[in-house]
Design a protein around this motif. Structure first.
Motif, PDB file in Angstrom:
ATOM      1  N   ILE A  92      40.308  57.646  38.627  1.00 10.69           N
ATOM      2  CA  ILE A  92      39.185  57.256  37.771  1.00 10.69           C
ATOM      3  C   ILE A  92      38.484  56.059  38.404  1.00 10.69           C
ATOM      4  N   ILE A  93      37.183  56.174  38.529  1.00 11.52           N
ATOM      5  CA  ILE A  93      36.399  55.110  39.145  1.00 11.52           C
ATOM      6  C   ILE A  93      35.474  54.510  38.094  1.00 11.52           C
ATOM      7  N   ALA A  94      35.644  53.213  37.860  1.00  9.55           N
ATOM      8  CA  ALA A  94      34.767  52.539  36.891  1.00  9.55           C
ATOM      9  C   ALA A  94      33.432  52.260  37.565  1.00  9.55           C
ATOM     10  N   ASP A  95      32.366  52.453  36.842  1.00  9.48           N
ATOM     11  CA  ASP A  95      31.043  52.217  37.400  1.00  9.48           C
ATOM     12  C   ASP A  95      30.773  50.716  37.492  1.00  9.48           C
ATOM     13  N   SER A  96      30.389  50.262  38.698  1.00  9.68           N
ATOM     14  CA  SER A  96      30.290  48.816  38.935  1.00  9.68           C
ATOM     15  C   SER A  96      29.236  48.131  38.068  1.00  9.68           C
ATOM     16  N   PHE A  97      28.144  48.823  37.809  1.00  4.67           N
ATOM     17  CA  PHE A  97      27.121  48.230  36.952  1.00  4.67           C
ATOM     18  C   PHE A  97      27.710  47.933  35.570  1.00  4.67           C
ATOM     19  N   HIS A  98      28.505  48.884  35.071  1.00  5.57           N
ATOM     20  CA  HIS A  98      29.065  48.724  33.731  1.00  5.57           C
ATOM     21  C   HIS A  98      30.130  47.647  33.650  1.00  5.57           C
ATOM     22  N   PHE A  99      31.019  47.542  34.665  1.00  5.29           N
ATOM     23  CA  PHE A  99      32.023  46.487  34.516  1.00  5.29           C
ATOM     24  C   PHE A  99      31.455  45.100  34.820  1.00  5.29           C
ATOM     25  N   SER A 100      30.459  45.027  35.695  1.00  6.28           N
ATOM     26  CA  SER A 100      29.838  43.721  35.975  1.00  6.28           C
ATOM     27  C   SER A 100      29.125  43.169  34.742  1.00  6.28           C
ATOM     28  N   ARG A 101      28.642  44.094  33.918  1.00  9.23           N
ATOM     29  CA  ARG A 101      27.911  43.686  32.722  1.00  9.23           C
ATOM     30  C   ARG A 101      28.720  42.765  31.816  1.00  9.23           C
ATOM     31  N   TYR A 102      30.052  42.948  31.786  1.00  5.73           N
ATOM     32  CA  TYR A 102      30.897  42.112  30.922  1.00  5.73           C
ATOM     33  C   TYR A 102      30.779  40.634  31.293  1.00  5.73           C
ATOM     34  N   ILE A 103      30.634  40.354  32.589  1.00  8.79           N
ATOM     35  CA  ILE A 103      30.474  38.970  33.047  1.00  8.79           C
ATOM     36  C   ILE A 103      29.114  38.419  32.608  1.00  8.79           C
ATOM     37  N   TYR A 104      28.097  39.266  32.726  1.00 11.28           N
ATOM     38  CA  TYR A 104      26.756  38.833  32.348  1.00 11.28           C
ATOM     39  C   TYR A 104      26.629  38.643  30.836  1.00 11.28           C
ATOM     40  N   GLY A 156      39.761  40.055  29.988  1.00  8.48           N
ATOM     41  CA  GLY A 156      40.733  40.922  29.303  1.00  8.48           C
ATOM     42  C   GLY A 156      40.333  42.383  29.495  1.00  8.48           C
ATOM     43  N   THR A 157      39.021  42.667  29.355  1.00 15.95           N
ATOM     44  CA  THR A 157      38.516  44.031  29.565  1.00 15.95           C
ATOM     45  C   THR A 157      38.698  44.434  31.028  1.00 15.95           C
ATOM     46  N   LEU A 158      38.361  43.533  31.933  1.00 16.65           N
ATOM     47  CA  LEU A 158      38.505  43.852  33.364  1.00 16.65           C
ATOM     48  C   LEU A 158      39.963  44.158  33.704  1.00 16.65           C
ATOM     49  N   GLU A 159      40.890  43.409  33.085  1.00 19.20           N
ATOM     50  CA  GLU A 159      42.319  43.649  33.345  1.00 19.20           C
ATOM     51  C   GLU A 159      42.742  45.047  32.896  1.00 19.20           C
ATOM     52  N   ARG A 160      42.237  45.463  31.741  1.00 22.09           N
ATOM     53  CA  ARG A 160      42.597  46.793  31.233  1.00 22.09           C
ATOM     54  C   ARG A 160      42.047  47.900  32.137  1.00 22.09           C
ATOM     55  N   TRP A 161      41.020  47.593  32.900  1.00 21.61           N
ATOM     56  CA  TRP A 161      40.388  48.593  33.768  1.00 21.61           C
ATOM     57  C   TRP A 161      40.585  48.250  35.255  1.00 21.61           C
ATOM     58  N   GLU A 162      41.613  47.462  35.534  1.00 22.22           N
ATOM     59  CA  GLU A 162      41.763  46.933  36.891  1.00 22.22           C
ATOM     60  C   GLU A 162      41.830  48.019  37.975  1.00 22.22           C
ATOM     61  N   THR A 163      42.698  49.005  37.754  1.00 22.89           N
ATOM     62  CA  THR A 163      42.841  50.080  38.750  1.00 22.89           C
ATOM     63  C   THR A 163      41.500  50.775  38.992  1.00 22.89           C
ATOM     64  N   GLU A 164      40.804  51.065  37.905  1.00 22.00           N
ATOM     65  CA  GLU A 164      39.539  51.795  38.006  1.00 22.00           C
ATOM     66  C   GLU A 164      38.461  50.939  38.663  1.00 22.00           C
TER      67      GLU A 164
END
Ligand SMILES: [Zn+2]
Length: 428
Positions: free
Chosen positions: A249-261, A364-372
């Motif tokens: 499973i590959i997390a979309d970078s735009f979507h996970f970066s959004r959490y920081i923004y 916390g969200t990034l940790e749950r999706w770390e592998t992806e």
């Protein structure tokens, strides 16, 4: 790229033809209106009145009953139908349809080689062009206007001819992307799109985004799926894991970066409450500059944002975290899994040391999706970005169209539109 050009010509050329010799002019008009057929004879060419009288050459036909070949004429009937536009004018064809009679007594229509179907008010070419137009145009009403017919006629044509898209693919490819979009159809508010990151086309649209729907679909068709790209949706992740075993499973970078923004945004909103109303308003206005990479800012912009960063320590800290995140993101492209993981852990630690609650929650969200998330760096060519593009086209359909409440029609429209988008079609 294929080019389907249907004859469109300016009136000027028409004036030239009139002065040409007769046979040439006949050929030209026949070609002009897109009825290139050796058997067609132009009986009368009142092209100014947009009517064209044609008939076919007399020739022997096999009797449908006894197979005897005959060219004995019984009578003629006029079949009037609308054809494609030429020089922006609608062409009405008066086809003098010949009927033959066999010695056995059977009478039958001559074959017209795909000019018009019996009892149809529009030519075969018109049907083809209107269908293609209805697939690409944002609305059925628009097609109806362009082709001089009713919206319901266009919808009936579309429904009848796009049945090929109704059957879902039997097997999904090795790599898929999944995403949701707000379709507002009769089957529900949200629909799920499954797309192909390699061809960048939609594969299928599911009527809703529920776990049950996704799981059932993937179980039936996903045996070959090895990789799935998605945003950070827990429901999608568990549906994929439950139905496909263990795909990458590959997390979309735009979507996970959004959490920081988002975290930066939350800090700004929190601290600007304590500012003087004047500064509060101005701080809100420069939020776009806060998201921009520092090295991309002009000296004047740097001074502008520094003023607000100096007003509250948390805002400065939040800004520094965002910059650290961007630096982490930029340096990790095409790195080894182990390195990405290590630097990501370093980033977590940096955030924890600041004690900013907005960012603690985000990591916390990034940790749950770390592998992806790490997978996004291992496979940098795979993302969900292109799905956004598909969804934007879908929004245009949704906004301008009448007739897309019906889920299966909506689905066919999205799939058909992308299926033929590589064809450069100009019809009228
Ligand atoms: Zn016969």
């Amino acid at each position: 790229m294929k080019k389907i050009m249907l004859p469109v010509l300016i009136t000027l050329v028409l004036l030239v033809i009139v002065s040409c010799d007769n046979e040439k002019a006949t050929d030209f008009i026949i070609q002009l209106i897109g009825l290139e057929n050796k058997n067609i004879q132009l009986v009368d060419q009142s092209i100014e009145a947009n009517t064209c009288h044609i008939q076919l050459k007399r020739k022997k036909h096999a009797c449908p009953q006894c197979k005897t070949r005959t060219d004995r004429i019984k009578d003629y009937r006029i079949h009037m139908f609308q054809h494609l536009k030429t020089a922006e004018k609608r062409i009405i064809i008066h086809y003098r349809k010949r009927r033959y009679i066999c010695p056995c007594g059977k009478s039958f229509d001559e074959k017209n080689q795909g000019i018009v179907q019996p009892y149809q008010r529009f030519s075969v070419a018109w049907h083809q062009a209107a269908l293609l137009h209805s697939m690409t145009s944002p609305s059925f009403t628009y097609t109806a206007k362009a082709f001089g017919t009713s919206t319901s006629k266009v919808i009936r044509l579309f429904d009848a001819r796009t049945t090929a898209f109704i059957i879902p693919p039997s097997q999904l490819p090795k790599i898929i992307a999944i995403d949701e979009f707000k379709g507002d159809t009769d089957k529900g508010k949200f629909q799920l799109i499954i797309a192909d990151p390699i061809t960048r086309r939609p594969i299928d649209i599911l009527e809703n985004r529920s776990m049950k729907t996704i799981q059932q679909y993937l179980r039936e068709r996903g045996q070959q799926v090895e990789m799935v790209t998605m945003d950070l949706s827990q429901a999608f992740k568990s549906a994929v894991q439950k139905s496909l075993g263990k795909p990458v499973i590959i997390a979309d970078s735009f979507h996970f970066s959004r959490y920081i923004y988002w975290a930066l945004s939350k800090v700004r909103i929190r601290v600007q409450e304590q500012f003087h109303p004047y500064d509060r308003k101005r701080c809100k206005r420069i939020r776009g500059l806060l998201y921009k990479r520092k090295r991309a800012l002009t000296p004047a912009e740097k001074i502008r944002i520094q003023h607000y960063l100096d007003l509250h320590r948390d805002l400065q800290t939040a800004y520094d975290i965002k910059e650290a995140y961007q630096a982490w993101f930029d340096t990790n492209k095409r790195k080894e899994r182990r390195d990405v993981r290590q630097t990501l852990h370093d980033f977590y630690q940096l955030v924890r040391d600041t004690h900013l609650p907005e960012f603690i929650k985000a990591i916390g969200t990034l940790e749950r999706w770390e592998t992806e998330i790490i997978n996004a760096f291992i496979y940098p060519h795979l993302s969900n970005g292109f799905v956004e593009g598909i969804n934007n086209r879908t929004k245009v359909i949704k906004r301008t169209s009448y007739g897309f409440k019906n889920f299966s029609r909506f689905r066919a429209k999205i799939l058909a539109q992308h299926f033929i988008k590589d064809f450069d079609i100009s019809v009228g």
